[in-house]
Design an enzyme around this catalytic site. Structure first.
Site, PDB file in Angstrom:
ATOM      1  CG  ASN A   1      -1.568   1.007   1.435  1.00  9.21           C
ATOM      2  OD1 ASN A   1      -1.881   2.002   0.649  1.00  9.21           O
ATOM      3  ND2 ASN A   1      -2.854   1.189   2.215  1.00  9.21           N
TER       4      ASN A   1
ATOM      5  NE  ARG B   1      -6.190   1.483  -0.117  1.00 11.66           N
ATOM      6  CZ  ARG B   1      -6.187   2.512   0.684  1.00 11.66           C
ATOM      7  NH1 ARG B   1      -5.226   2.888   1.416  1.00 11.66           N
ATOM      8  NH2 ARG B   1      -7.447   3.131   0.881  1.00 11.66           N
TER       9      ARG B   1
ATOM     10  CG  HIS C   1     -12.792   3.486   3.075  1.00 19.68           C
ATOM     11  ND1 HIS C   1     -13.585   4.547   3.665  1.00 19.68           N
ATOM     12  CD2 HIS C   1     -11.540   3.664   3.256  1.00 19.68           C
ATOM     13  CE1 HIS C   1     -12.727   5.151   4.295  1.00 19.68           C
ATOM     14  NE2 HIS C   1     -11.696   4.717   4.228  1.00 19.68           N
TER      15      HIS C   1
ATOM     16  CG  LEU D   1     -17.843   4.253  11.670  1.00 21.25           C
ATOM     17  CD1 LEU D   1     -18.338   4.478  12.757  1.00 21.25           C
ATOM     18  CD2 LEU D   1     -18.235   5.332  10.474  1.00 21.25           C
ATOM     19  N   GLY D   2     -12.956   4.848  10.210  1.00 17.58           N
ATOM     20  CA  GLY D   2     -11.585   4.942  10.491  1.00 17.58           C
ATOM     21  C   GLY D   2     -11.268   6.531  10.755  1.00 17.58           C
ATOM     22  CG  ASN D   3      -7.983   9.910  10.607  1.00 15.54           C
ATOM     23  OD1 ASN D   3      -8.702  10.555  11.279  1.00 15.54           O
ATOM     24  ND2 ASN D   3      -6.861  10.315  10.236  1.00 15.54           N
TER      25      ASN D   3
ATOM     26  NE  ARG E   1     -10.009  12.612   3.829  1.00 12.40           N
ATOM     27  CZ  ARG E   1     -10.087  11.114   3.620  1.00 12.40           C
ATOM     28  NH1 ARG E   1     -11.311  10.682   3.439  1.00 12.40           N
ATOM     29  NH2 ARG E   1      -8.914  10.664   3.699  1.00 12.40           N
TER      30      ARG E   1
ATOM     31  CG  ASP F   1      -7.420   9.101  18.878  1.00 13.96           C
ATOM     32  OD1 ASP F   1      -8.251   8.688  19.241  1.00 13.96           O
ATOM     33  OD2 ASP F   1      -6.130   8.462  18.629  1.00 13.96           O
TER      34      ASP F   1
ATOM     35  CB  VAL G   1     -14.157   5.207  14.952  1.00 13.49           C
ATOM     36  CG1 VAL G   1     -15.205   5.692  15.848  1.00 13.49           C
ATOM     37  CG2 VAL G   1     -13.108   6.234  14.967  1.00 13.49           C
TER      38      VAL G   1
ATOM     39  CD  GLU H   1     -11.894  -2.986  13.428  1.00 14.15           C
ATOM     40  OE1 GLU H   1     -10.820  -3.444  14.165  1.00 14.15           O
ATOM     41  OE2 GLU H   1     -11.886  -3.078  12.287  1.00 14.15           O
ATOM     42  CG  ASN H   2     -10.945  -0.280  18.744  1.00 15.14           C
ATOM     43  OD1 ASN H   2     -10.502  -1.287  19.314  1.00 15.14           O
ATOM     44  ND2 ASN H   2     -10.158   0.001  17.657  1.00 15.14           N
TER      45      ASN H   2
ATOM     46  CD  GLU I   1      -8.922  -1.288   4.157  1.00 22.30           C
ATOM     47  OE1 GLU I   1      -8.452  -0.934   5.365  1.00 22.30           O
ATOM     48  OE2 GLU I   1      -9.155  -0.412   3.491  1.00 22.30           O
TER      49      GLU I   1
END
Ligand code: ADP
Length: 427
Positions: free
Chosen positions: A26, A118, A207, A236-238, A268, A309, A358, A360-361, A411
């Site tokens: 990647n 990727r 994604h 839901l990541g960054n 964003r 974060d 986000v 997952e946690n 991924e």
């Protein structure tokens, strides 16, 4: 860093007749992330990254992984780290090859079956993984205007890897591919068709590798075939995106021409009245580049409260910080709107799956996102939602009409799986 990557340690015993390893690359503009997997048992052999390429303080971090080691925890090996200048992508891949060779996993190994890359933007051209040749490289290059940040870096990584192992199949796996099944009604913007077509303006979505993997895993968790389930996937990541997946095929997704559209993200804005841009140009006297930076880098959670974060935002919310609370509420409001919208698009929903950092946690995000939606059959069980766990799991109450699940994305495994399948077809 030394030029010669491959001879530091003897390779593991080889099975040249059935090469089964796949290297997943990647390549970003200033970083390269990689994983080496053995597809015989889907185990991870090593993972690592090279960051801050082109600076004096580049970082090379490499973790040898025991069979079956998780993608994120680095289980099974001791991580090696070093800092120092790594001039360019060529040097970065050589540093990676050198680290792999130290573990007896050199790129010269006959066990290496293929390299999977990727690639962020495949436009409408690439609906599935594709063996890279000159024509494919040309097409990825022609897509640079719609992916100016990502495709050039992806191309550099591909070209460097091709020079390292010209004999191997190099396969591009596109972030956009999973979304090419979207109907025109979801993919087109309501603007003049001729202008849109001339400039390739439409909704592509991103994604896709994650949405594909997670929607399939969700079906597996429910004990059903992907063709038989409708899933709303919330990555839901960054960066963050939602997708509506009907019977294994994407029918809508929240990102558009670029990854700016849709949900509130780390930095964003997501959805906005496009007239905000003209307003900022005319009244705020900002340039297109300034607004681009504002909306991509200084907006979203970071623009709203100074932090992107979710851990920190939750800490601040718990401490009574009003600004963090407002940022959290705006994030949730948008997320809930997409859940409702995709519920309507799908008509029948079997599961809502939360994934990425986000998703997952962050149990409070999951709880707030479905709060008040019991009429739609959506709820989380507080205990299940709060419990820690690594694998895929249901967090809805027993017997719920719609399953709510946490499904860790992977991924790299998805890219490796697609790469290996295509490489196998060629042989
Ligand atoms: P990306 O791949 O888009 O950079 P990730 O999927 O790795 O992002 O997600 C990163 C984000 O996940 C972090 O910015 C942080 O907000 C969030 N995150 C990670 N761990 C936790 C946690 N334990 N609780 C809440 N949020 C978390």
């Amino acid at each position: 860093m030394p030029d010669e990557p491959s001879s530091a340690a003897p390779s593991r015993p080889s099975h040249p007749s059935h090469p089964s390893r796949v290297l997943v690359l990647n390549s970003g503009s200033s970083s390269v992330k990689y994983q080496l997997l053995d597809m015989r048992d889907r185990s991870r052999l090593a993972s690592g990254l090279v960051e801050r390429i082109g600076e004096q303080t580049s970082l090379v971090r490499h973790t040898p992984l025991a069979s079956g080691g998780g993608p994120r925890d680095g289980a099974g090996g001791r991580t090696r780290e070093r800092t120092g200048p790594v001039a360019d992508h060529d040097a970065a891949l050589k540093a990676m090859a050198e680290e792999l060779a130290l573990d007896g996993l050199g790129l010269d190994s006959p066990e290496l079956a293929a390299i999977g890359h990727r690639v962020v933007h495949g436009g409408m051209h690439f609906t599935e993984p594709t063996v890279i040749d000159d024509a494919v490289l040309d097409t990825i290059e022609r897509l640079i205007p719609v992916a100016p940040l990502h495709n050039p870096a992806n191309l550099t990584g591909i070209r460097t890897a091709m020079a390292l192992r010209p004999d191997l199949p190099q396969i591009a796996v596109f972030d956009t591919a999973f979304h090419t099944t979207m109907p025109e009604s979801a993919a087109r913007y309501a603007i003049d068709v001729q202008t849109a077509d001339e400039h390739h303006v439409r909704r592509y979505g991103f994604h896709g590798t994650s949405h594909a993997y997670v929607s399939r895993e969700t079906a597996r968790l429910l004990g059903k075939a992907p063709e038989d389930v409708n899933v709303i996937v919330l990555h839901l990541g960054n960066g963050a995106s939602a997708s509506a997946v009907r019977g294994g095929r994407c029918v809508d997704t929240s990102m558009g021409l670029t990854p700016l559209e849709g949900l509130v993200m780390g930095t964003r804005s997501g959805d906005m009245d496009p007239a905000v841009i003209f307003h900022l140009m005319r009244v705020g006297e900002m340039s297109a580049d300034e607004i681009d930076t504002l909306l991509n880098k200084k907006s979203g959670l970071v623009g709203l409260c100074g932090d992107n974060d979710m851990r920190e935002i939750r800490r601040r919310v718990e401490a009574g910080d009003e600004q963090a609370k407002l940022a959290f509420d705006i994030y949730i409001h948008r997320l809930k709107k997409y859940i409702g919208a995709y519920y309507a698009v799908l008509g029948r929903v079997d599961a809502v799956a939360f994934t990425a950092g986000v998703g997952e946690n962050a149990a409070p995000v999951r709880e707030a996102a479905v709060a008040g939606l019991t009429e739609l059959g959506l709820a989380v069980d507080a205990e299940r939602n709060g419990a820690r766990g690594d694998g895929s799991r249901l967090i809805s109450p027993a017997g719920a009409r719609v399953a709510v699940a946490v499904v860790p994305t992977d991924e790299e495994m998805e890219i490796a799986t697609q790469t290996y399948a295509l490489a196998g077809k060629r042989n």
